[in-house]
Design a protein around this motif. Structure first.
Motif, mmCIF file in Angstrom:
data_model
loop_
_atom_site.group_PDB
_atom_site.id
_atom_site.type_symbol
_atom_site.label_atom_id
_atom_site.label_comp_id
_atom_site.label_asym_id
_atom_site.label_seq_id
_atom_site.Cartn_x
_atom_site.Cartn_y
_atom_site.Cartn_z
ATOM 1 N N ASN B 490 0.815 -1.226 0.000
ATOM 2 C CA ASN B 490 0.000 0.000 0.000
ATOM 3 C C ASN B 490 0.846 1.273 0.000
ATOM 4 O O ASN B 490 0.365 2.343 0.325
ATOM 5 N N GLY B 491 2.119 1.131 -0.341
ATOM 6 C CA GLY B 491 2.994 2.309 -0.342
ATOM 7 C C GLY B 491 3.943 2.283 0.842
ATOM 8 O O GLY B 491 4.967 2.957 0.839
ATOM 9 N N SER B 492 3.597 1.514 1.886
ATOM 10 C CA SER B 492 4.499 1.429 3.037
ATOM 11 C C SER B 492 4.604 0.005 3.591
ATOM 12 O O SER B 492 5.594 -0.320 4.234
ATOM 13 N N THR B 493 3.606 -0.842 3.341
ATOM 14 C CA THR B 493 3.599 -2.179 3.947
ATOM 15 C C THR B 493 3.239 -3.247 2.919
ATOM 16 O O THR B 493 2.303 -3.073 2.139
ATOM 17 N N VAL B 494 3.999 -4.352 2.946
ATOM 18 C CA VAL B 494 3.629 -5.521 2.142
ATOM 19 C C VAL B 494 2.894 -6.486 3.067
ATOM 20 O O VAL B 494 3.399 -6.817 4.142
ATOM 21 N N GLU B 495 1.707 -6.908 2.670
ATOM 22 C CA GLU B 495 0.946 -7.863 3.487
ATOM 23 C C GLU B 495 0.664 -9.103 2.675
ATOM 24 O O GLU B 495 0.258 -9.018 1.516
ATOM 25 N N VAL B 496 0.899 -10.272 3.290
ATOM 26 C CA VAL B 496 0.638 -11.545 2.624
ATOM 27 C C VAL B 496 -0.565 -12.186 3.298
ATOM 28 O O VAL B 496 -0.520 -12.493 4.493
ATOM 29 N N GLU B 497 -1.627 -12.333 2.532
ATOM 30 C CA GLU B 497 -2.773 -13.075 3.060
ATOM 31 C C GLU B 497 -2.544 -14.540 2.755
ATOM 32 O O GLU B 497 -1.883 -14.887 1.793
ATOM 33 N N GLY B 498 -3.144 -15.412 3.562
ATOM 34 C CA GLY B 498 -2.904 -16.831 3.351
ATOM 35 C C GLY B 498 -1.671 -17.264 4.122
ATOM 36 O O GLY B 498 -1.209 -16.550 5.022
ATOM 37 N N ALA B 499 -1.136 -18.424 3.748
ATOM 38 C CA ALA B 499 -0.036 -18.968 4.546
ATOM 39 C C ALA B 499 1.009 -19.627 3.658
ATOM 40 O O ALA B 499 0.700 -20.142 2.589
ATOM 41 N N LEU B 500 2.233 -19.568 4.140
ATOM 42 C CA LEU B 500 3.312 -20.306 3.498
ATOM 43 C C LEU B 500 3.515 -21.586 4.302
ATOM 44 O O LEU B 500 3.515 -21.551 5.541
ATOM 45 N N LEU B 501 3.659 -22.656 3.586
ATOM 46 C CA LEU B 501 3.797 -23.947 4.256
ATOM 47 C C LEU B 501 5.208 -24.475 4.033
ATOM 48 O O LEU B 501 5.668 -24.586 2.890
ATOM 49 N N VAL B 502 5.894 -24.777 5.119
ATOM 50 C CA VAL B 502 7.230 -25.356 5.020
ATOM 51 C C VAL B 502 7.146 -26.769 5.579
ATOM 52 O O VAL B 502 6.632 -26.972 6.690
ATOM 53 N N ARG B 503 7.596 -27.737 4.801
ATOM 54 C CA ARG B 503 7.653 -29.110 5.307
ATOM 55 C C ARG B 503 9.103 -29.406 5.647
ATOM 56 O O ARG B 503 9.931 -29.564 4.756
ATOM 57 N N VAL B 504 9.376 -29.427 6.913
ATOM 58 C CA VAL B 504 10.744 -29.722 7.373
ATOM 59 C C VAL B 504 10.670 -30.647 8.575
ATOM 60 O O VAL B 504 9.664 -30.669 9.307
ATOM 61 N N PHE B 505 11.725 -31.405 8.768
ATOM 62 C CA PHE B 505 11.856 -32.297 9.923
ATOM 63 C C PHE B 505 10.610 -33.163 10.103
ATOM 64 O O PHE B 505 10.138 -33.364 11.224
ATOM 65 N N ASP B 506 10.090 -33.620 8.971
ATOM 66 C CA ASP B 506 8.942 -34.526 8.958
ATOM 67 C C ASP B 506 7.690 -33.907 9.593
ATOM 68 O O ASP B 506 6.755 -34.602 9.951
ATOM 69 N N GLY B 507 7.714 -32.613 9.741
ATOM 70 C CA GLY B 507 6.547 -31.916 10.287
ATOM 71 C C GLY B 507 6.175 -30.760 9.376
ATOM 72 O O GLY B 507 6.623 -30.690 8.226
ATOM 73 N N THR B 508 5.359 -29.854 9.869
ATOM 74 C CA THR B 508 4.947 -28.710 9.057
ATOM 75 C C THR B 508 5.230 -27.403 9.786
ATOM 76 O O THR B 508 5.122 -27.337 11.015
#
Lengths: 142, 688
Positions: B490-508
């Motif tokens: 918006n000119g000053s802030t980047v916002e991410v809606e939703g989620a990033l999923l990382v699969r590491v160490f056999d978990g999430t």
């Protein structure tokens, strides 16, 4: 007959009770966060470069807490563009500082008040001979 | 100045010649007004018979709105003989100038006028000579200047009411050369100037428009076409700039043989550049044309085109000064660029940019692009006043975002004035891809004119091994992926809606509420909530050399705030995941977990018989840390409160071990350095 002094005190008390107790909780402009510390450090380092330009009158303090070119004639031609760049970088840091202090106080809407408080403080701290803008925007030599 | 005398002298001489028999003639005129010339307070006198004394005073002279004041001309050797008027050793003084020596001769019979003006200083090398002749219908003249002092010209320049011309610096600059003039009954018909400037300096009051030590050559010709009121001048000029420097806010140029050649037309309303060529050393050649409206001198139309510009110098000298307050202030660029800029009716109409083998690099290491080839045909307004959509074709061989390499990109950028969009873009990131959909950007209305943009997309699995290698952090195995409903700025802030999923160490690991404040500014801050589920402690502790643990772990890290990639604030809790799985903890891991509790009973295990065992059983793990102002406020398993201290590891099985923490507050960076050192200090373990 009622004592007039007592009546006066009573009216005064009533008037005072009608006023809001406090409009604002005062902002802590000394608040410290890693972002604020980093900005202050960056500004402190740049100040060494800017100081001779304040003393020469080339750069001055504006009334809104920023800095601006006051008299480019005090600089060699080849230095005017680098000083412009220095001013832009300083103003970027200053704007970020006011925004961060307001945010660290959990009141982003205080940014404007914090900016004007800092504007006055920078001018108070300015050395004699430096230039600053007064409230009407005119340049004044301290 | 010469023009003034050409006008005044014939009139005056006509009067004086008629009355020459009288030894003293005086003439006094209060006010003369004409369309060409206005004078006020004119007094002239002629004394003597053979070699007379001529004295002319003018309080004020105005020609076409320009004013001279306090002029006086005296000639001690003034002669009139048979139609020849001659003056030797005349002196002109003005209110704003040192005296000038003037000699002239005027012949009404031969129709000639010769005037020589010299400085009265001892140097005496400066001279201005005018030779003029006239007949019917034409006249001509030549002005020759030798070592002309430019500051003197400035002093004699009329004082205009609203002129914002640069004021020449005193005592700087000389001019040499000649100007040929010719005309007819309608006035001036042609000019041919061949001048050389040397050491010119100028500056306005603020110093934002100034030049020093400027030398240059100017060859200019102008010929009048047409007659009567509709005069049109055809002109051409060649300007060469071999030395000196100019600062024209915010641009600075030092002379490197820059050259401007141009030809065009001029009338009362416009100056038209029909064909121009600007050669900038180190940058390239530009063709230009345009129209300047008079008398306001505003640019109405302009066309600039160049095919082979060196982007490195173009960027550093011309573009960069305009980017001082933006995230692009620290860029350096290289490669070739072609430009077609069209400006109509005082507004941008189109800009067509061609980039060839361009590389762009942020000097602060935030991003870099190389092998950029693009054609960007931007258009502001079409003939009907509406935005005409165009599509840019941008090809980027490789790029870098921070430390993360990005693969080959092809960007089909649609442009509609200041509204930009990309329907779909696939960005290769390591071994995965980031897909951007419905990207749109626009410039905000208002003073700041900041940009805002948004897109949706997804991240197909990226190998964590490659990512951690690229970032130069502890290697990890697994994948990073995500569905991103919306990313917006918006000119000053980047916002991410939703989620990033990382699969590491056999978990999430789920990263959500991701937000970057002032992402390209000096105080960029990253905020997020992170939830990790079912991490395999065996893999995790193996990766970080923490001391082996077996089991599963959940980690919640909420209100996480990072500045400069370091945590400033968070509420974190680690708990053993629900479910049945083997729960074992090694002696080394116990030592390290104990260190989280700060200074407790050190090396208790080593002092007890427990050092005979390599690992222990446990039933539950719990530890929390609230980071505020650099202090980590700690607690243990929330469901197992203790009167003194807090439970970090609850024992279970044989042999079991329980770890209790006693320090509730610890300096965060001290804690981090302790973990890094894998300290031996631990709280007192309790054996069940």
């Amino acid at each position: 007959m009622a004592n007039p002094v007592f009546l006066f005190r009573l009216i005064l008390l009533m008037l005072l009770s009608m006023m809001p107790l406090s409009g604002y909780t005062q902002a802590n402009i000394e608040i410290d966060t890693p972002a604020i510390a980093s900005l202050k450090q960056s500004m402190q380092q740049r100040h060494k470069q800017l100081e001779p330009y304040y003393s020469r009158g080339a750069v001055g303090l504006t009334h809104d807490g920023l800095i601006a070119m006051h008299d480019a004639n005090a600089l060699p031609l080849s230095a005017r563009q680098p000083v412009n760049t220095l001013i832009a970088a300083e103003n970027q840091d200053r704007n970020a500082l006011y925004r961060e202090i307001a945010r660290a106080n959990s009141h982003p809407e205080w940014e404007g008040d914090i900016r004007s408080t800092f504007g006055q403080r920078w001018i108070q701290l300015a050395r004699p001979g430096w230039w600053y803008q007064n409230a009407s925007g005119s340049w004044v030599r301290k | 100045m010469v023009r003034l005398f050409v006008i005044i002298l014939p009139v005056f001489f006509a009067v004086t010649s008629f009355a020459y028999a009288d030894p003293v003639i005086t003439l006094s005129i209060d006010d003369v007004r004409s369309p060409l010339l206005n004078t006020a307070g004119v007094q002239a006198s002629l004394t003597g018979s053979k070699e007379s004394l001529l004295d002319i005073q003018l309080d004020e002279v105005a020609i076409q709105g320009k004013v001279w004041r306090g002029l006086r001309f005296s000639c001690h050797k003034f002669q009139i003989d048979n139609g020849l008027v001659r003056c030797d050793e005349g002196v002109l003084t003005s209110a704003r100038s040192a005296p000038l020596l003037i000699s002239f001769q005027f012949s009404s019979r031969h129709k000639i006028l010769d005037v020589t003006i010299q400085t009265s200083s001892s140097e005496g090398r400066e001279s201005w000579t005018l030779s003029a002749h006239w007949g019917k219908p034409s006249w001509g003249g030549m002005l020759t200047v030798t070592n002309g002092d430019i500051s003197r010209i400035a002093e004699f320049l009329p004082v205009g009411e609203n002129e914002i011309l640069p004021t020449p610096i005193q005592g700087k600059g000389t001019i040499n050369g000649s100007i040929k003039l010719h005309g007819d009954g309608d006035g001036l018909a042609g000019i041919d100037a061949d001048l050389a400037l040397d050491g010119l300096g100028f500056s306005d009051a603020t110093g934002l428009h100034a030049g020093e030590n400027i030398s240059g050559e100017i060859n200019a010709k102008a010929v009048r076409k047409g007659d009567g009121q509709g005069h049109l001048w055809k002109w051409n000029a060649d300007v060469n700039w071999p030395s000196g420097e100019v600062f024209w806010q915010p641009l600075y140029f030092s002379a490197q043989g820059q050259r401007l050649t141009a030809s065009g037309e001029l009338n009362e309303n416009i100056v038209r550049i029909v064909e121009g060529k600007l050669v900038l050393s180190g940058i390239g050649e530009m063709d230009l044309s345009g129209v300047i409206e008079r008398p306001a001198n505003t640019l109405r139309d302009f066309d600039l085109s160049a095919d082979n510009l060196e982007l490195s110098m173009l960027f550093s000298q011309v573009l960069k000064p305009f980017l001082a307050n933006t995230p692009f202030a620290d860029l350096k660029a290289a490669g070739q660029a072609g430009i077609r800029w069209r400006y109509r009716n005082s507004a941008h109409e189109s800009l067509d940019v061609n980039l060839r083998d361009v590389s762009v690099e942020d000097e602060r290491g935030r991003f870099a692009f190389s092998g950029v080839n693009a054609r960007i045909p931007w258009q502001m307004q079409g003939a009907n006043g509406k935005h005409e959509p165009t599509t840019a074709d941008i090809h980027i061989q490789s790029s870098q975002l921070g430390r993360i390499p990005i693969g080959e990109l092809h960007i089909p950028l649609k442009m509609e004035g200041w509204n930009l969009s990309i329907p779909r873009l696939t960005v290769p990131v390591l071994d995965g891809t980031l897909t951007l959909e419905n990207f749109s950007a626009s410039r905000k209305e208002g003073q700041a004119q900041e940009w805002q943009w948004q897109f949706s997309g997804g991240l197909s699995p990226i190998s964590m091994q490659k990512l951690t290698e690229a970032l130069g952090v502890q290697p990890m195995h697994g994948t990073l992926s995500g569905e991103i409903p919306r990313v917006s700025y918006n000119g000053s802030t980047v916002e991410v809606e939703g989620a990033l999923l990382v699969r590491v160490f056999d978990g999430t690991v789920l990263i959500w509420n991701l937000k970057a404040l002032d992402p390209m500014g000096p105080a960029a801050t990253l905020m997020a909530d992170v939830d990790m589920r079912n991490l395999d402690l065996n893999l995790l502790t193996g990766t970080f050399s923490f001391g082996n643990m077996q089991g599963r772990l959940d980690v919640a890290m909420h209100d996480l705030e990072l500045f400069n990639w370091k945590p400033v604030k968070f509420d974190a809790s680690l708990t053993s995941s629900p479910g049945n799985y083997p729960r074992r903890i090694s002696q080394a891991a116990v030592q390290n977990i104990s260190s989280l509790g700060g200074m407790g009973a050190a090396a208790a295990i080593q002092r007890s018989f427990l050092h005979f065992f390599d690992d222990f059983g446990y039933s539950k793990i719990g530890w929390s840390c609230s980071l505020r102002n650099g202090i980590c406020h700690m607690d243990g398993i929330a469901s197992e409160p203790m009167p003194n201290g807090y439970l970090i590891v609850k024992g279970g099985g044989i042999p079991a071990i329980t770890v209790i923490g006693y320090n509730r507050e610890v300096d965060w960076w001290e804690l981090v350095s302790r973990l890094q050192r894998i300290t031996q200090v631990s709280p007192k373990p309790i054996i069940n």
